[in-house]
Scaffold this active site. Structure first.
Site, PDB file in Angstrom:
ATOM      1  N   SER A  97       1.052  -1.776  -0.456  1.00  0.00           N
ATOM      2  CA  SER A  97       0.574   0.131   0.166  1.00  0.00           C
ATOM      3  C   SER A  97       0.900   1.290  -0.139  1.00  0.00           C
ATOM      4  CB  SER A  97      -0.660  -0.284   1.113  1.00  0.00           C
ATOM      5  OG  SER A  97      -2.046   1.443   1.244  1.00  0.00           O
ATOM      6  N   TYR A 151      -2.120  -0.806  10.752  1.00  0.00           N
ATOM      7  CA  TYR A 151      -2.550  -1.219   9.800  1.00  0.00           C
ATOM      8  C   TYR A 151      -1.558  -1.099   9.210  1.00  0.00           C
ATOM      9  CZ  TYR A 151      -3.824  -1.114   4.191  1.00  0.00           C
ATOM     10  OH  TYR A 151      -3.558  -1.211   3.554  1.00  0.00           O
ATOM     11  N   LYS A 153       1.910  -4.000   6.848  1.00  0.00           N
ATOM     12  CA  LYS A 153       2.758  -3.290   5.623  1.00  0.00           C
ATOM     13  C   LYS A 153       4.159  -2.588   5.617  1.00  0.00           C
ATOM     14  CE  LYS A 153      -1.249  -4.499   3.226  1.00  0.00           C
ATOM     15  NZ  LYS A 153      -1.667  -5.840   2.446  1.00  0.00           N
ATOM     16  N   LEU A 181     -14.295   6.036   1.865  1.00  0.00           N
ATOM     17  CA  LEU A 181     -14.888   7.022   0.651  1.00  0.00           C
ATOM     18  C   LEU A 181     -16.105   6.409  -0.545  1.00  0.00           C
ATOM     19  CD1 LEU A 181     -15.694  10.029   0.105  1.00  0.00           C
ATOM     20  CD2 LEU A 181     -13.808   9.861  -1.701  1.00  0.00           C
TER      21      LEU A 181
HETATM   22  C1  UD1 Z   1      -6.726   4.106   3.324  1.00  0.00           C
HETATM   23  C2  UD1 Z   1      -5.199   3.890   4.080  1.00  0.00           C
HETATM   24  C3  UD1 Z   1      -4.507   3.252   2.540  1.00  0.00           C
HETATM   25  C4  UD1 Z   1      -5.351   1.559   2.793  1.00  0.00           C
HETATM   26  C5  UD1 Z   1      -7.204   1.549   2.422  1.00  0.00           C
HETATM   27  C6  UD1 Z   1      -8.001   0.410   2.526  1.00  0.00           C
HETATM   28  C7  UD1 Z   1      -3.915   5.031   5.399  1.00  0.00           C
HETATM   29  C8  UD1 Z   1      -2.953   6.817   4.776  1.00  0.00           C
HETATM   30  N1  UD1 Z   1      -4.382   5.033   4.120  1.00  0.00           N
HETATM   31  O1  UD1 Z   1      -6.718   4.269   2.358  1.00  0.00           O
HETATM   32  O2  UD1 Z   1      -3.756   2.497   2.942  1.00  0.00           O
HETATM   33  O3  UD1 Z   1      -4.844   0.573   1.677  1.00  0.00           O
HETATM   34  O4  UD1 Z   1      -8.147   2.706   3.576  1.00  0.00           O
HETATM   35  O5  UD1 Z   1      -9.230   0.451   2.691  1.00  0.00           O
HETATM   36  O6  UD1 Z   1      -3.605   4.044   5.967  1.00  0.00           O
HETATM   37  N2  UD1 Z   1     -12.851  10.179   3.739  1.00  0.00           N
HETATM   38  C9  UD1 Z   1     -14.414  10.766   3.700  1.00  0.00           C
HETATM   39  N3  UD1 Z   1     -15.212  10.668   4.004  1.00  0.00           N
HETATM   40  C10 UD1 Z   1     -15.103   9.041   4.502  1.00  0.00           C
HETATM   41  C11 UD1 Z   1     -14.744   8.703   4.384  1.00  0.00           C
HETATM   42  C12 UD1 Z   1     -13.486   8.471   4.221  1.00  0.00           C
HETATM   43  O7  UD1 Z   1     -13.749  12.238   2.770  1.00  0.00           O
HETATM   44  O8  UD1 Z   1     -16.936   8.647   4.534  1.00  0.00           O
HETATM   45  C13 UD1 Z   1     -11.987  11.358   2.643  1.00  0.00           C
HETATM   46  C14 UD1 Z   1     -11.046  10.948   3.936  1.00  0.00           C
HETATM   47  O9  UD1 Z   1     -10.988  11.846   5.053  1.00  0.00           O
HETATM   48  C15 UD1 Z   1      -9.888  10.647   2.345  1.00  0.00           C
HETATM   49  C16 UD1 Z   1     -10.532  10.083   1.640  1.00  0.00           C
HETATM   50  O10 UD1 Z   1     -12.006  10.254   1.831  1.00  0.00           O
HETATM   51  O11 UD1 Z   1      -9.537  12.013   2.237  1.00  0.00           O
HETATM   52  C17 UD1 Z   1     -10.198   8.642   0.989  1.00  0.00           C
HETATM   53  O12 UD1 Z   1     -10.727   7.623   2.410  1.00  0.00           O
HETATM   54  P1  UD1 Z   1     -10.354   5.955   2.653  1.00  0.00           P
HETATM   55  O13 UD1 Z   1     -11.101   5.475   1.227  1.00  0.00           O
HETATM   56  O14 UD1 Z   1     -11.133   6.115   4.273  1.00  0.00           O
HETATM   57  O15 UD1 Z   1      -8.665   5.515   2.101  1.00  0.00           O
HETATM   58  P2  UD1 Z   1      -7.675   6.151   2.777  1.00  0.00           P
HETATM   59  O16 UD1 Z   1      -7.467   6.653   3.935  1.00  0.00           O
HETATM   60  O17 UD1 Z   1      -6.916   7.042   1.776  1.00  0.00           O
END
Ligand code: UD1
Length: 338
Positions: free
Chosen positions: A125, A150, A154, A201
């Site tokens: 990752s 987590y 990795k 997200l």
């Molecule tokens: C995270 C992990 C990544 C992992 C992945 C697997 C970190 C930094 N990243 O990615 O290593 O492989 O999960 O699932 O540890 N967001 C919102 N609202 C939501 C959900 C997310 O605004 O309800 C935003 C988050 O703040 C982020 C973006 O969407 O900026 C992506 O979030 P997400 O899909 O959870 O992925 P990462 O955190 O980037």
């Protein structure tokens, strides 16, 4: 036909990779314990490929299982997906992560050495980079102190694999550092199946649009980014799946004792609000969302430098954000009907 063992083969990325292995002329053999996946993915794979395959319902921590599989089949290589991946859960229950993610890898490697199975592709990752000092982040960027157990698994996994390759000249391995995998197969036969409230997200967006969730929280709009929301490199899961096929082609060309790692992303950063807007466009509906406080542990922005994956791996993305969201939306609508 070369046989590839896919651990976590019923999972989100695993199932799409099984389809692409099949398309490229390999025979995938699957192992999964359904810890974070469903048997329905196996049906989906069969519908897409029109082929049956060998499946073991087992846990990769079981130290008999690889011995059995390697005795029963002449396995050419392994893709090791099986692992837990929820950042928040790993903070609450670190031992679950250290046990499941590391023990299973050590178990696998020991059995690979015992049976002289020499090719490994590992699911890593971009979390290993933390918040990089320069963007786009290249593979030369330093691995930062992990933000979560987590992420630490990795980092440690990559080191375990590298050290084992150094000590065992016949072993060849590649770690693929995924950015943010999203989307689903265009047939909507397979896709992401989050258990409970999605942490990621895109499943949260599609579940909100379909009415399962009331509204999306956008975690922060005061970051140092063009619109204030976090920036990530969202990659279509089918493009990501194809990178694994390329990794096997590369391993087969390499000398003994080879270890390398690649960024698997598009090279393009998109903000959370851009993803929301693009989703609204492709779905033809407004999304209920609000700006919430920042989420602990989020990096501000990260996206991949793709030169190494283009030039050395011979792989690049073909599908864009819009297409990934169209496919994710089609998948969510199908789930609603079933
Ligand atoms: C995270 C992990 C990544 C992992 C992945 C697997 C970190 C930094 N990243 O990615 O290593 O492989 O999960 O699932 O540890 N967001 C919102 N609202 C939501 C959900 C997310 O605004 O309800 C935003 C988050 O703040 C982020 C973006 O969407 O900026 C992506 O979030 P997400 O899909 O959870 O992925 P990462 O955190 O980037």
């Amino acid at each position: 036909m070369k046989k590839i063992l896919v651990t976590g083969g019923a999972g989100f990325i695993g199932s799409h990779t099984v389809v692409e292995l099949h398309n490229a002329g390999y025979e995938p053999i699957l192992i999964d314990n359904f810890g974070n996946s469903s048997p329905s993915a196996l049906q989906g794979i069969k519908h897409i490929t029109g082929k049956d395959f060998i499946f073991y319902q087992a846990d990769c921590n079981d130290n008999q299982v690889f011995d059995k599989i390697f005795k029963e089949h002449n396995i050419d290589g392994i893709i090791h997906f099986a692992a837990n991946k929820a950042v928040g859960e790993s903070v609450k229950d670190p031992l679950k992560y250290y046990h499941n993610n590391l023990n299973s890898l050590v178990n696998l490697l020991k059995n690979m050495l015992k049976h002289q199975v020499n090719n490994l592709v590992f699911s890593s990752s971009c979390t290993v980079y933390g918040q990089p000092d320069t963007l786009p982040v290249t593979e030369d960027a330093p691995v930062k102190l992990a933000e979560s157990p987590y992420g630490n698994t990795k980092q440690i996994s990559e080191e375990i694999i590298k050290d084992t390759c150094i000590s065992q000249p016949h072993l060849r391995a590649i770690s693929l550092r995924y950015f943010n995998p999203i989307g689903a197969h265009e047939t909507a036969e397979i896709g992401e199946l989050p258990i409970g409230v999605p942490g990621n997200l895109v499943p949260f967006i599609t579940q909100t649009a379909v009415g399962i969730r009331e509204k999306l929280s956008v975690f922060g709009n005061d970051y140092n980014t063009p619109d204030g929301s976090c920036v990530r490199d969202y990659i279509h899961v089918v493009d990501l799946a194809k990178a694994h096929v390329k990794a096997f082609e590369l391993l087969n060309k390499k000398q003994e004792g080879h270890y390398d790692f690649f960024n698997i992303g598009t090279g393009k950063g998109s903000s959370v609000l851009e993803v929301v807007k693009t989703f609204e466009k492709v779905a033809g509906q407004k999304l209920n969302y609000f700006i919430a406080p920042r989420r602990a542990g989020d990096v501000e922005k990260v996206y991949a430098a793709v030169d190494k994956s283009v030039n050395v791996l011979g792989w690049k993305t073909e599908l864009d954000l819009e297409r990934a969201l169209i496919d994710a939306w089609r998948w969510q609508q199908k789930l609603k009907q079933s």
